[in-house]
Motif scaffolding. Structure first.
Motif, PDB file in Angstrom:
ATOM      1  N   LEU A  19       0.839  -1.191   0.000  1.00 60.53           N
ATOM      2  CA  LEU A  19       0.000   0.000   0.000  1.00 60.53           C
ATOM      3  C   LEU A  19       0.880   1.249   0.000  1.00 60.53           C
ATOM      4  CD1 LEU A  19      -2.763  -0.889   2.639  1.00 60.53           C
ATOM      5  CD2 LEU A  19      -2.808  -1.275   0.169  1.00 60.53           C
ATOM      6  N   PRO A  20       0.399   2.307  -0.608  1.00 62.30           N
ATOM      7  CA  PRO A  20       1.185   3.550  -0.619  1.00 62.30           C
ATOM      8  C   PRO A  20       1.260   4.157   0.785  1.00 62.30           C
ATOM      9  CG  PRO A  20      -0.996   3.918  -1.525  1.00 62.30           C
ATOM     10  CD  PRO A  20      -0.870   2.432  -1.334  1.00 62.30           C
ATOM     11  N   PRO A  21       2.012   5.235   0.978  1.00 61.77           N
ATOM     12  CA  PRO A  21       2.187   5.833   2.311  1.00 61.77           C
ATOM     13  C   PRO A  21       0.981   6.658   2.763  1.00 61.77           C
ATOM     14  CG  PRO A  21       3.438   7.066   0.698  1.00 61.77           C
ATOM     15  CD  PRO A  21       2.906   5.855  -0.023  1.00 61.77           C
ATOM     16  N   ILE A  22      -0.161   6.010   2.817  1.00 61.42           N
ATOM     17  CA  ILE A  22      -1.374   6.604   3.371  1.00 61.42           C
ATOM     18  C   ILE A  22      -1.427   6.291   4.866  1.00 61.42           C
ATOM     19  CG2 ILE A  22      -2.717   6.476   1.224  1.00 61.42           C
ATOM     20  CD1 ILE A  22      -3.807   3.790   2.232  1.00 61.42           C
ATOM     21  N   LYS A  23      -2.429   6.820   5.567  1.00 67.71           N
ATOM     22  CA  LYS A  23      -2.659   6.393   6.945  1.00 67.71           C
ATOM     23  C   LYS A  23      -3.180   4.966   6.908  1.00 67.71           C
ATOM     24  CE  LYS A  23      -5.089   7.671  11.220  1.00 67.71           C
ATOM     25  NZ  LYS A  23      -3.872   7.802  12.046  1.00 67.71           N
ATOM     26  N   LYS A  24      -2.472   4.059   7.560  1.00 66.71           N
ATOM     27  CA  LYS A  24      -2.863   2.663   7.479  1.00 66.71           C
ATOM     28  C   LYS A  24      -2.484   1.936   8.766  1.00 66.71           C
ATOM     29  CE  LYS A  24       1.405   1.509   4.934  1.00 66.71           C
ATOM     30  NZ  LYS A  24       1.954   0.916   3.693  1.00 66.71           N
ATOM     31  N   ARG A  25      -3.153   0.815   8.986  1.00 65.38           N
ATOM     32  CA  ARG A  25      -2.901   0.033  10.189  1.00 65.38           C
ATOM     33  C   ARG A  25      -3.161  -1.437   9.895  1.00 65.38           C
ATOM     34  NH1 ARG A  25      -5.791   2.593  15.038  1.00 65.38           N
ATOM     35  NH2 ARG A  25      -4.234   4.181  14.515  1.00 65.38           N
ATOM     36  N   PHE A  26      -2.315  -2.293  10.436  1.00 63.18           N
ATOM     37  CA  PHE A  26      -2.428  -3.747  10.294  1.00 63.18           C
ATOM     38  C   PHE A  26      -2.629  -4.320  11.691  1.00 63.18           C
ATOM     39  CE2 PHE A  26      -1.014  -8.095   9.907  1.00 63.18           C
ATOM     40  CZ  PHE A  26      -1.239  -8.474   8.590  1.00 63.18           C
ATOM     41  N   VAL A  27      -3.747  -5.006  11.914  1.00 60.97           N
ATOM     42  CA  VAL A  27      -4.069  -5.538  13.238  1.00 60.97           C
ATOM     43  C   VAL A  27      -4.166  -7.059  13.159  1.00 60.97           C
ATOM     44  CG1 VAL A  27      -5.705  -5.534  15.141  1.00 60.97           C
ATOM     45  CG2 VAL A  27      -5.324  -3.438  13.830  1.00 60.97           C
ATOM     46  N   ASP A  28      -3.302  -7.741  13.899  1.00 62.03           N
ATOM     47  CA  ASP A  28      -3.399  -9.198  14.024  1.00 62.03           C
ATOM     48  C   ASP A  28      -4.526  -9.533  14.988  1.00 62.03           C
ATOM     49  OD1 ASP A  28      -1.113 -10.219  12.435  1.00 62.03           O
ATOM     50  OD2 ASP A  28       0.068  -9.050  13.857  1.00 62.03           O
ATOM     51  N   VAL A  29      -5.440 -10.370  14.546  1.00 61.32           N
ATOM     52  CA  VAL A  29      -6.589 -10.772  15.353  1.00 61.32           C
ATOM     53  C   VAL A  29      -6.390 -12.207  15.810  1.00 61.32           C
ATOM     54  CG1 VAL A  29      -9.068 -11.205  15.343  1.00 61.32           C
ATOM     55  CG2 VAL A  29      -8.154  -9.195  14.168  1.00 61.32           C
ATOM     56  N   ASN A  30      -6.484 -12.423  17.105  1.00 61.38           N
ATOM     57  CA  ASN A  30      -6.365 -13.779  17.639  1.00 61.38           C
ATOM     58  C   ASN A  30      -7.717 -14.477  17.493  1.00 61.38           C
ATOM     59  OD1 ASN A  30      -5.571 -16.119  18.944  1.00 61.38           O
ATOM     60  ND2 ASN A  30      -5.836 -15.267  20.998  1.00 61.38           N
ATOM     61  N   GLY A  31      -7.983 -14.926  16.291  1.00 63.04           N
ATOM     62  CA  GLY A  31      -9.263 -15.553  16.011  1.00 63.04           C
ATOM     63  C   GLY A  31      -9.291 -16.097  14.600  1.00 63.04           C
ATOM     64  N   GLY A  32     -10.493 -16.365  14.121  1.00 60.55           N
ATOM     65  CA  GLY A  32     -10.667 -16.940  12.800  1.00 60.55           C
ATOM     66  C   GLY A  32     -11.570 -16.089  11.927  1.00 60.55           C
ATOM     67  N   VAL A  33     -12.114 -16.705  10.899  1.00 58.55           N
ATOM     68  CA  VAL A  33     -12.904 -16.023   9.880  1.00 58.55           C
ATOM     69  C   VAL A  33     -14.129 -15.325  10.477  1.00 58.55           C
ATOM     70  CG1 VAL A  33     -14.397 -16.473   7.894  1.00 58.55           C
ATOM     71  CG2 VAL A  33     -12.126 -17.492   8.000  1.00 58.55           C
TER      72      VAL A  33
END
Length: 303
Positions: A267-281
């Motif tokens: 992704l380009p340098p926009i405001k962004k966040r990646f969150v790992d979720v301890n769960g499933g679908v």
């Protein structure tokens, strides 16, 4: 389906279903020749808005509790109807019309939460510079024609193995008879996606007692819609993305999370966040309060 109350006994885990039902309303938008219903939790005409887009097969009331929890945070919340066998291109136009309706009737502050199939459509809408201010994705998004994505969805056993085996034949058949109905279980196994590491009880209720027996769920999609999931080119490059973007990535998702990790890095340098979720679908439905908090915290910053 509203009269049966099926959703209240199967999809509400952490709230009072009767309170949710009393808060629910409806609004309508038009896309092409069709008129569609949005489930609606209305706060005020000038409040910020969240549009929820479900995944494959499911209908809007599966997300009623999640939408209600978002509404409690001060948002107008709208839930898209089930996708009903539309192609990705048709869904992008349908979502664009829904956003236009919301921003024209309420405020122009519209954030979208897209899950699965809904997330694929929302990502393409974002790449086409639709009128959304921010987006959150779970079990999505993807560039549907990328070799990396096609490898990711064909790696593994169960439904992934079936996708790998049947995809070449379905590509050929789609050129001859695109209207051919395809059972959704052929490429998407709900029961096999239950999170067995901590959420088994609640997700068994959602899936085995709910989704798999729900008369309102889609069971078949036309081949044209199925193949659009692996053949629809994006409307622009990933580098053209401009809106704030958050990925919610379950550790036990429907595909290898490394694809989403790689896509996020591109992704380009926009405001962004990646969150790992301890769960499933199904985490967003088995943990609606937690999911609403994460999503609304993001939209509080970006919408």
């Amino acid at each position: 389906m509203r009269s049966t109350g099926y959703w209240k006994s199967h999809y509400v885990l952490e709230s009072d279903a009767e309170v949710i039902d009393r808060k629910l309303g409806t609004s309508f938008f038009v896309s092409g020749p069709e008129r569609f219903e949005l489930l609606t939790f209305e706060k005020s005409r000038d409040a910020p808005n969240i549009l929820i887009s479900p995944g494959s097969a499911g209908h809007a009331r599966v997300f009623a509790e999640l939408g209600y929890q978002m509404h409690l945070r001060g948002y107008n919340v709208f839930i898209m109807p089930k996708h009903g066998g539309a192609t990705i291109g048709e869904l992008v136009r349908r979502h664009s019309a829904a956003v236009d309706h919301i921003s024209g009737t309420y405020s122009e502050r519209v954030g979208v939460f897209g899950e699965g199939l809904g997330g694929f459509a929302v990502f393409y809408l974002a790449l086409s510079r639709g009128r959304i201010k921010s987006a959150v994705y779970q079990n999505a998004p993807a560039v549907l024609t990328e070799p990396q994505f096609l490898r990711a969805v064909s790696t593994g056993r169960g439904a992934a193995g079936r996708r790998k085996v049947f995809l070449p034949a379905l590509r050929i058949l789609s050129r001859i008879a695109p209207w051919t109905p395809v059972p959704i279980w052929l490429y998407l196994d709900f029961e096999g996606l239950i999170d067995m590491e901590g959420n088994q009880e609640s997700e068994t209720r959602l899936v085995k007692d709910g989704y798999l027996k729900d008369p309102g769920f889609d069971r078949w999609y036309p081949l044209s819609a199925v193949m659009s999931l692996v053949s629809t080119a994006p409307p622009g490059p990933v580098s053209a993305l401009e809106i704030p973007t958050m990925f919610l990535v379950p550790s036990r998702g429907w595909t290898d999370p490394s694809y989403l990790t790689d896509l996020y890095r591109r992704l380009p340098p926009i405001k962004k966040r990646f969150v790992d979720v301890n769960g499933g679908v199904f985490w967003m439905c088995s943990h609606p309060k937690e999911a609403a908090t994460l999503i609304c915290d993001w939209f509080d910053e970006t919408v």
